[in-house]
Write a protein that holds these residues in place. Structure first.
Motif, PDB file in Angstrom:
ATOM      1  N   ILE A  63       0.614   0.882  14.582  1.00 51.36           N
ATOM      2  CA  ILE A  63       1.167   1.926  13.899  1.00 51.36           C
ATOM      3  C   ILE A  63       2.288   2.718  14.243  1.00 51.36           C
ATOM      4  O   ILE A  63       2.069   3.504  15.233  1.00 51.36           O
ATOM      5  CB  ILE A  63       0.086   2.859  12.772  1.00 51.36           C
ATOM      6  CG1 ILE A  63      -0.615   1.770  12.021  1.00 51.36           C
ATOM      7  CG2 ILE A  63       0.877   3.550  12.042  1.00 51.36           C
ATOM      8  CD1 ILE A  63      -1.727   2.329  11.279  1.00 51.36           C
ATOM      9  N   PRO A 120       5.618   5.344  13.588  1.00 53.21           N
ATOM     10  CA  PRO A 120       6.514   6.196  12.452  1.00 53.21           C
ATOM     11  C   PRO A 120       7.938   5.673  12.284  1.00 53.21           C
ATOM     12  O   PRO A 120       8.541   4.646  13.066  1.00 53.21           O
ATOM     13  CB  PRO A 120       6.933   7.568  13.252  1.00 53.21           C
ATOM     14  CG  PRO A 120       6.917   7.132  14.790  1.00 53.21           C
ATOM     15  CD  PRO A 120       6.154   5.853  14.815  1.00 53.21           C
ATOM     16  N   ASP A 179       0.953  -1.184   0.081  1.00 58.08           N
ATOM     17  CA  ASP A 179      -0.166  -0.003   0.051  1.00 58.08           C
ATOM     18  C   ASP A 179       0.893   1.264   0.007  1.00 58.08           C
ATOM     19  O   ASP A 179       2.096   1.298   0.278  1.00 58.08           O
ATOM     20  CB  ASP A 179      -1.146  -0.032   0.936  1.00 58.08           C
ATOM     21  CG  ASP A 179      -0.548   0.423   2.560  1.00 58.08           C
ATOM     22  OD1 ASP A 179       0.082   1.339   2.717  1.00 58.08           O
ATOM     23  OD2 ASP A 179      -0.655  -0.409   3.381  1.00 58.08           O
ATOM     24  N   PRO A 180       0.224   2.433  -0.347  1.00 60.37           N
ATOM     25  CA  PRO A 180       1.248   3.603  -0.496  1.00 60.37           C
ATOM     26  C   PRO A 180       1.959   3.992   0.671  1.00 60.37           C
ATOM     27  O   PRO A 180       3.253   4.397   0.555  1.00 60.37           O
ATOM     28  CB  PRO A 180      -0.151   4.688  -0.776  1.00 60.37           C
ATOM     29  CG  PRO A 180      -1.057   4.009  -1.340  1.00 60.37           C
ATOM     30  CD  PRO A 180      -0.997   2.643  -0.725  1.00 60.37           C
ATOM     31  N   SER A 181       1.627   3.764   1.856  1.00 64.13           N
ATOM     32  CA  SER A 181       2.304   4.054   3.247  1.00 64.13           C
ATOM     33  C   SER A 181       3.581   3.160   3.204  1.00 64.13           C
ATOM     34  O   SER A 181       4.480   3.380   3.882  1.00 64.13           O
ATOM     35  CB  SER A 181       1.534   3.955   4.429  1.00 64.13           C
ATOM     36  OG  SER A 181       1.312   2.815   4.642  1.00 64.13           O
ATOM     37  N   ASN A 182       3.631   2.022   2.517  1.00 61.05           N
ATOM     38  CA  ASN A 182       4.880   1.236   2.597  1.00 61.05           C
ATOM     39  C   ASN A 182       5.905   1.645   1.676  1.00 61.05           C
ATOM     40  O   ASN A 182       7.243   1.529   2.221  1.00 61.05           O
ATOM     41  CB  ASN A 182       4.621  -0.181   1.784  1.00 61.05           C
ATOM     42  CG  ASN A 182       3.617  -0.775   2.510  1.00 61.05           C
ATOM     43  OD1 ASN A 182       2.667  -1.681   2.010  1.00 61.05           O
ATOM     44  ND2 ASN A 182       3.311  -0.714   3.784  1.00 61.05           N
ATOM     45  N   GLN A 209       5.901   1.950  -6.849  1.00 58.25           N
ATOM     46  CA  GLN A 209       4.654   2.426  -6.851  1.00 58.25           C
ATOM     47  C   GLN A 209       3.576   1.521  -7.987  1.00 58.25           C
ATOM     48  O   GLN A 209       2.430   1.510  -7.206  1.00 58.25           O
ATOM     49  CB  GLN A 209       4.730   3.814  -7.387  1.00 58.25           C
ATOM     50  CG  GLN A 209       3.459   4.733  -7.153  1.00 58.25           C
ATOM     51  CD  GLN A 209       3.901   6.243  -6.565  1.00 58.25           C
ATOM     52  OE1 GLN A 209       4.806   6.608  -6.185  1.00 58.25           O
ATOM     53  NE2 GLN A 209       3.061   7.033  -7.409  1.00 58.25           N
ATOM     54  N   ASN A 232       7.800   4.593   1.614  1.00 54.70           N
ATOM     55  CA  ASN A 232       8.943   5.245   1.983  1.00 54.70           C
ATOM     56  C   ASN A 232      10.240   4.759   2.579  1.00 54.70           C
ATOM     57  O   ASN A 232      11.397   5.012   2.658  1.00 54.70           O
ATOM     58  CB  ASN A 232       8.365   6.435   3.182  1.00 54.70           C
ATOM     59  CG  ASN A 232       8.346   5.671   4.392  1.00 54.70           C
ATOM     60  OD1 ASN A 232       8.042   4.525   4.747  1.00 54.70           O
ATOM     61  ND2 ASN A 232       8.853   6.266   5.482  1.00 54.70           N
ATOM     62  N   ARG A 233       9.964   3.251   2.416  1.00 54.30           N
ATOM     63  CA  ARG A 233      11.201   2.457   3.100  1.00 54.30           C
ATOM     64  C   ARG A 233      11.016   1.031   2.444  1.00 54.30           C
ATOM     65  O   ARG A 233      12.091   0.292   2.653  1.00 54.30           O
ATOM     66  CB  ARG A 233      10.973   2.181   4.604  1.00 54.30           C
ATOM     67  CG  ARG A 233       9.443   1.301   4.939  1.00 54.30           C
ATOM     68  CD  ARG A 233       9.212   1.612   6.532  1.00 54.30           C
ATOM     69  NE  ARG A 233       7.856   1.189   6.896  1.00 54.30           N
ATOM     70  CZ  ARG A 233       6.856   1.286   6.373  1.00 54.30           C
ATOM     71  NH1 ARG A 233       6.483   2.504   5.802  1.00 54.30           N
ATOM     72  NH2 ARG A 233       5.619   0.507   6.774  1.00 54.30           N
TER      73      ARG A 233
END
Ligand code: ZN
Length: 247
Positions: free
Chosen positions: A179, A181, A62-65, A74, A67-68
């Motif tokens: 969840i 940060p 999903d998009p929140s994955n 994408q 960054n790392r």
């Protein structure tokens, strides 16, 4: 080993010889979690020539994955993480095998789902599954390389059944997934150290993080470590004999 492999792995053959490289080729490593830690761990294991990587993750990208979890791009949003990861790993190194387990690991299916392997890497994001994986590692006497991250901070330790404190000895608390940060570079650092532990274990080089918990503090840019002790009457590893006593 063929000439191409000799050239491909030449810079690490300088470290541990063709004999060490053969050990990596014959190794089977389970990486539990194909996310933030799983990305660097499985990447470094794949390009080092680990013969078989077993990736376990039930989740989809999903998009929140993004960054790392750099094995997922994408365009992979919505795909199973293990499928997306397998494709990238085999593109980097087509000479290895990647097996996938796309089911949620539970107490009742863990033993059946996880095949025999030489090392288990904890690249998970929750304590509940970590405790289950610890039980399996202790039962099967397989070393477990634990890594965890939050924010700018991370930690690593290597659990050798019977020799070192187990995961329960260190973190007896069980809590639900939450969840948190996290900066992408943090699992990059911790996952790289985990891969380094796997390769040291398989080649028999150096000193493992046995009985030592290594902390990374990203904001101060510093590492520190503490010594770990076994829990008295640990319900998981308390009655386990050391590997030498077992023989
Ligand atoms: Zn224990």
């Amino acid at each position: 080993m063929n000439d191409f492999e000799r050239e491909k792995y030449s810079r690490q053959i300088l470290l541990f010889g063709e004999e060490g490289q053969e050990k990596l080729k014959n190794a089977k490593v389970l990486v539990a979690g194909a996310g933030g830690l799983g990305s660097p761990v499985s990447t470094y294991l794949a390009i080092a020539g680990i013969g078989k990587i077993i990736l376990a993750d039930f989740d989809s990208v999903d998009p929140s994955n993004l960054n790392r979890q750099f094995l997922h791009h994408q365009k992979d949003i919505g795909r199973l993480k293990v499928e997306s990861a397998k494709e990238k790993l085999l593109s980097m190194n087509p000479d290895i095998e990647v097996e996938t387990i796309a089911e949620m690991l539970t107490e009742s299916n863990l033993e059946a789902l996880v095949p025999e392997c030489d090392v288990i890497v904890d690249a998970l994001d929750n304590l509940e599954t970590r405790h289950m994986l610890n039980k399996l590692a202790i039962k099967r006497r397989i070393p477990l390389i634990h890594g965890a991250v939050t924010g700018y901070d991370g930690q690593v330790t290597t659990i050798v059944p019977g020799e070192t404190p187990c995961f329960y000895c260190i973190f007896p608390r069980i809590s639900k997934k939450e969840i948190f940060p996290v900066l992408g570079a943090t699992p990059g650092i911790i996952g790289s150290i985990q891969a380094n532990e796997v390769i040291k274990f398989l080649t028999g080089q150096g000193k493992l993080l046995e009985g030592r918990l290594l902390f990374w503090n990203g904001l101060s840019g510093s590492f520190s470590e503490i010594s770990l002790s076994k829990l008295n009457n640990c319900p998981v590893c308390g009655t386990l004999k050391t590997i030498s006593e077992k023989k």
